[in-house]
Scaffold this motif. Structure first.
Motif, mmCIF file in Angstrom:
data_model
loop_
_atom_site.group_PDB
_atom_site.id
_atom_site.type_symbol
_atom_site.label_atom_id
_atom_site.label_comp_id
_atom_site.label_asym_id
_atom_site.label_seq_id
_atom_site.Cartn_x
_atom_site.Cartn_y
_atom_site.Cartn_z
ATOM 1 N N LEU A 59 0.853 -1.189 0.000
ATOM 2 C CA LEU A 59 0.000 0.000 0.000
ATOM 3 C C LEU A 59 0.887 1.236 0.000
ATOM 4 N N GLU A 60 0.664 2.117 -0.959
ATOM 5 C CA GLU A 60 1.426 3.367 -1.015
ATOM 6 C C GLU A 60 0.459 4.535 -1.136
ATOM 7 N N GLY A 61 0.789 5.648 -0.465
ATOM 8 C CA GLY A 61 -0.126 6.782 -0.529
ATOM 9 C C GLY A 61 0.449 8.022 0.081
ATOM 10 N N VAL A 62 -0.419 9.024 0.198
ATOM 11 C CA VAL A 62 -0.045 10.345 0.714
ATOM 12 C C VAL A 62 -1.035 10.724 1.804
ATOM 13 N N ILE A 63 -0.506 11.259 2.906
ATOM 14 C CA ILE A 63 -1.328 11.813 3.986
ATOM 15 C C ILE A 63 -1.200 13.336 3.928
ATOM 16 N N SER A 64 -2.334 14.034 3.826
ATOM 17 C CA SER A 64 -2.326 15.501 3.832
ATOM 18 C C SER A 64 -3.230 15.977 4.961
#
Length: 283
Positions: free
Chosen positions: A67-72
């Motif tokens: 799982l890869e992603g961005v937290i903003s």
């Protein structure tokens, strides 16, 4: 209120990875690797003095998922709290990973590699997490469940009679039918609630063949015996293994098929109950 972000909602336990949560954190999943197919185990033994080889049975490997992603987040404090949420969700114990495409399906995963979190600025960070499903099947999020008492017929004609008469009876078939809509065989759980004496369960399989399982002991009132064909366990009242009293073939429902389970006992008690549960399964 949680708002979906992206085309495919994905959740890891209670953490939604394609959403904007109540704290204003945007969880954007940028990559989901390993969901489409697990690896396989197979061997080919060369034929002696002949072309080709002899194939072995083919089995699915455990399913690693990245799982890869961005937290903003609105601020640094909220971002740091979100990072801690992610660390807790990528757990060392069993966690349900759900992917809601045209069909919502789930696997049970555990952390199996590094959790890499890289701050980009005070408000955001990227992450990469490796988890693995020991059971590679992707299961329906809908759990099927059916129950039946032991077979019986009650009511009907009673003598003496007065004309005109009405003949009625209540029939309990003692059967349940579970369906697997998926592309790979699934393994049901059968639960027997006592009192019942040495119950037998017969499975009517596609194509007309049958298999049978039996429990060679008596269940008292309130006893609950769970036959988990996926775990290959027979457990009484949640703690005691009763594998020694089990005989027969572990239940399995082939792909795109239904199986009817019928049960019986040498003695009848209206309180005895058979419950079957399963989820459709895909490769």
């Amino acid at each position: 209120m949680v708002t979906q972000i992206g085309i495919t909602p994905v959740s890891l336990g209670s953490l939604q990875l394609s959403a904007r949560d109540d704290a204003g954190v945007e969880w954007l999943l940028t990559s989901l690797k390993g969901w489409s197919s697990p690896g396989i185990r197979a061997e080919l033994t060369p034929r002696l003095a002949d072309h080709g080889g002899w194939p072995s049975p083919v089995y699915l490997d455990p399913r690693p998922i990245t799982l890869e992603g961005v937290i903003s987040a609105p601020d640094r404090t909220t971002r740091d709290a979100a990072v801690e949420q992610l660390i807790a969700a990528v757990a060392l114990t069993d966690t349900i990973l759900t992917v809601s495409e045209s069909l919502s399906r789930q696997v049970t995963v555990r952390r199996s590699g590094d959790l890499l979190i890289t701050p980009i600025n005070p408000y955001s960070a990227t992450y990469s997490a490796l988890v693995t499903a020991a059971d590679p099947r992707r299961y329906s999020t809908t759990l099927q469940s059916q129950s039946t008492a032991l077979p019986s017929v009650t009511g009907g004609l009673t003598l003496p009679i007065t004309l005109p008469i009405t003949i009625s009876a209540t029939t309990v078939s003692g059967s349940i039918t579970l369906t697997n809509s998926g592309s790979v065989a699934t393994r049901p759980t059968l639960t027997i609630t006592g009192p019942v004496d040495t119950p037998t369960i017969v499975a009517a399989l596609p194509g007309g063949s049958v298999t049978q399982i039996a429990y060679g002991a008596t269940l008292q009132a309130g006893d609950v015996l769970v036959i988990d064909s996926a775990a290959r366990t027979v457990v009484l009242n949640g703690t005691a293994s009763r594998r020694l009293y089990f005989s027969g073939t572990w239940p399995e429902i082939p792909a795109a098929s239904s199986v009817t389970y019928s049960w019986s006992s040498p003695t009848y008690d209206p309180s005895a109950l058979l419950t079957g549960t399963c989820r459709s399964a895909w490769m």
